[in-house]
Design a protein around this motif. Structure first.
Motif, PDB file in Angstrom:
ATOM      1  N   ASN A  34     -20.846  50.825 116.362  1.00 54.55           N
ATOM      2  CA  ASN A  34     -21.646  52.010 116.067  1.00 54.55           C
ATOM      3  C   ASN A  34     -22.304  51.859 114.698  1.00 54.55           C
ATOM      4  O   ASN A  34     -21.974  50.956 113.929  1.00 54.55           O
TER       5      ASN A  34
ATOM      6  N   SER B 178     -12.403  58.107 118.151  1.00 49.68           N
ATOM      7  CA  SER B 178     -13.746  57.733 118.617  1.00 49.68           C
ATOM      8  C   SER B 178     -13.679  56.612 119.654  1.00 49.68           C
ATOM      9  O   SER B 178     -14.645  55.870 119.824  1.00 49.68           O
TER      10      SER B 178
ATOM     11  N   VAL C 212     -16.609  56.113 122.040  1.00 51.50           N
ATOM     12  CA  VAL C 212     -17.925  56.150 121.390  1.00 51.50           C
ATOM     13  C   VAL C 212     -18.341  54.735 121.046  1.00 51.50           C
ATOM     14  O   VAL C 212     -17.654  54.031 120.291  1.00 51.50           O
ATOM     15  N   THR C 213     -19.470  54.279 121.584  1.00 53.91           N
ATOM     16  CA  THR C 213     -20.012  52.971 121.211  1.00 53.91           C
ATOM     17  C   THR C 213     -21.521  52.959 121.411  1.00 53.91           C
ATOM     18  O   THR C 213     -22.054  53.709 122.241  1.00 53.91           O
TER      19      THR C 213
ATOM     20  N   GLN D  48     -23.724  54.015 119.332  1.00 55.18           N
ATOM     21  CA  GLN D  48     -24.349  55.219 118.782  1.00 55.18           C
ATOM     22  C   GLN D  48     -24.709  55.046 117.309  1.00 55.18           C
ATOM     23  O   GLN D  48     -24.069  54.293 116.582  1.00 55.18           O
ATOM     24  N   THR D  49     -25.733  55.771 116.893  1.00 57.65           N
ATOM     25  CA  THR D  49     -26.075  55.862 115.471  1.00 57.65           C
ATOM     26  C   THR D  49     -25.853  57.301 115.026  1.00 57.65           C
ATOM     27  O   THR D  49     -26.534  58.223 115.485  1.00 57.65           O
ATOM     28  N   LEU D  50     -24.869  57.483 114.167  1.00 63.27           N
ATOM     29  CA  LEU D  50     -24.513  58.811 113.668  1.00 63.27           C
ATOM     30  C   LEU D  50     -25.331  59.106 112.415  1.00 63.27           C
ATOM     31  O   LEU D  50     -25.169  58.445 111.388  1.00 63.27           O
TER      32      LEU D  50
END
Length: 254
Positions: free
Chosen positions: A183, A233, A236-237, A239-241
């Motif tokens: 991420n 998390s 979650v992969t 992704q750009t937070l």
């Protein structure tokens, strides 16, 4: 700042560009939860000071230039020798040596920006993958920027490189699944020496543009990185937070 409470997570992180600023803030967060950490940076003295503050019983440092492939090899080898594993990689090392329009940008400078900000991140990811993560799993966090997800006047080369970091995150997340999650974090202006030119002498004015009323702190990014390298998390992969104090809420307003 959260302090280390004596718990040992059993996990190990390698954080590039972490002698100060955002990288140091991330190191603080991971050490506080019980990780062992290796930090890298260009200045050996600054790294030593950071290790002393973070705790030399849990933190080691390797000095070198992020884009130097030999430095990448030595850093990963040193982590494996010291701790026997490298669960997490945080690619934070970056440079922004030029301010001005892309139309006049020296192409040699553009290459330097990409070597440091993008190619080095790929190099470290390759090495941690082969050293540990391929067979044992883990997580990678790439530090991008809101400059990579929007137009960034006068720091266009930096913005282009951070956009590449966002796409590198997608590519690695796809290739390294299911064992390794990848991420990115895209901060707005964080109060560091690196970003000082963006707010020095006008911090109140700069902060007023943010709905949350302040500029970012390294600990804000540290908290986000701690989440993205935690079990919370684990689904979650890729992704750009965006961690921006709400600045994108103002897009198109006015």
């Amino acid at each position: 700042m959260t302090t280390y409470d004596g718990t040992d997570s059993g996990k190990v992180a390698l954080i590039t560009g972490a002698s100060r600023g955002i990288g140091y803030g991330i190191a603080e967060a991971l050490v506080a939860r019980g990780d062992r950490v290796c930090i890298t940076g260009r200045n050996e003295d600054t790294l030593k000071e950071a290790v002393e503050r973070l705790g030399s019983d849990r933190v080691i440092a390797v000095a070198g230039k992020a884009h130097d492939e030999e430095h990448q090899r030595v850093a990963v080898d040193r982590v494996m020798e010291a701790f026997g594993r490298v669960d997490f990689l945080v690619n934070n090392a970056g440079t922004n040596p030029v301010f001005g329009p892309l139309a006049d940008l020296d192409l040699g400078v553009a290459r330097k920006v990409f070597e440091t900000n993008v190619i080095s991140a790929l190099g470290f990811a390759q090495r941690t993958w082969h050293a540990w993560q391929k067979d044992n799993g883990g997580a990678i966090v790439n530090i991008a920027s809101i400059a990579g997800v929007s137009a960034s006047p006068f720091i266009g080369a930096y913005g282009m490189s951070k956009a590449a970091m966002v796409n590198l995150t997608l590519q690695l997340a796809h290739e390294m699944a299911p064992g390794v999650r990848v991420n990115a974090i895209a901060p707005a202006v964080v109060k560091t020496k690196f970003a000082q030119a963006l707010y020095e002498g006008r911090e109140a004015e700069a902060a007023a543009a943010y709905p949350l009323g302040r500029l970012g702190l390294p600990s804000d990014i540290g908290g986000a990185a701690a989440f993205l390298t935690s079990d919370q998390s684990e689904w979650v992969t890729g992704q750009t937070l965006v961690v921006d104090g709400g600045i994108f809420l103002n897009a198109g307003v006015g």
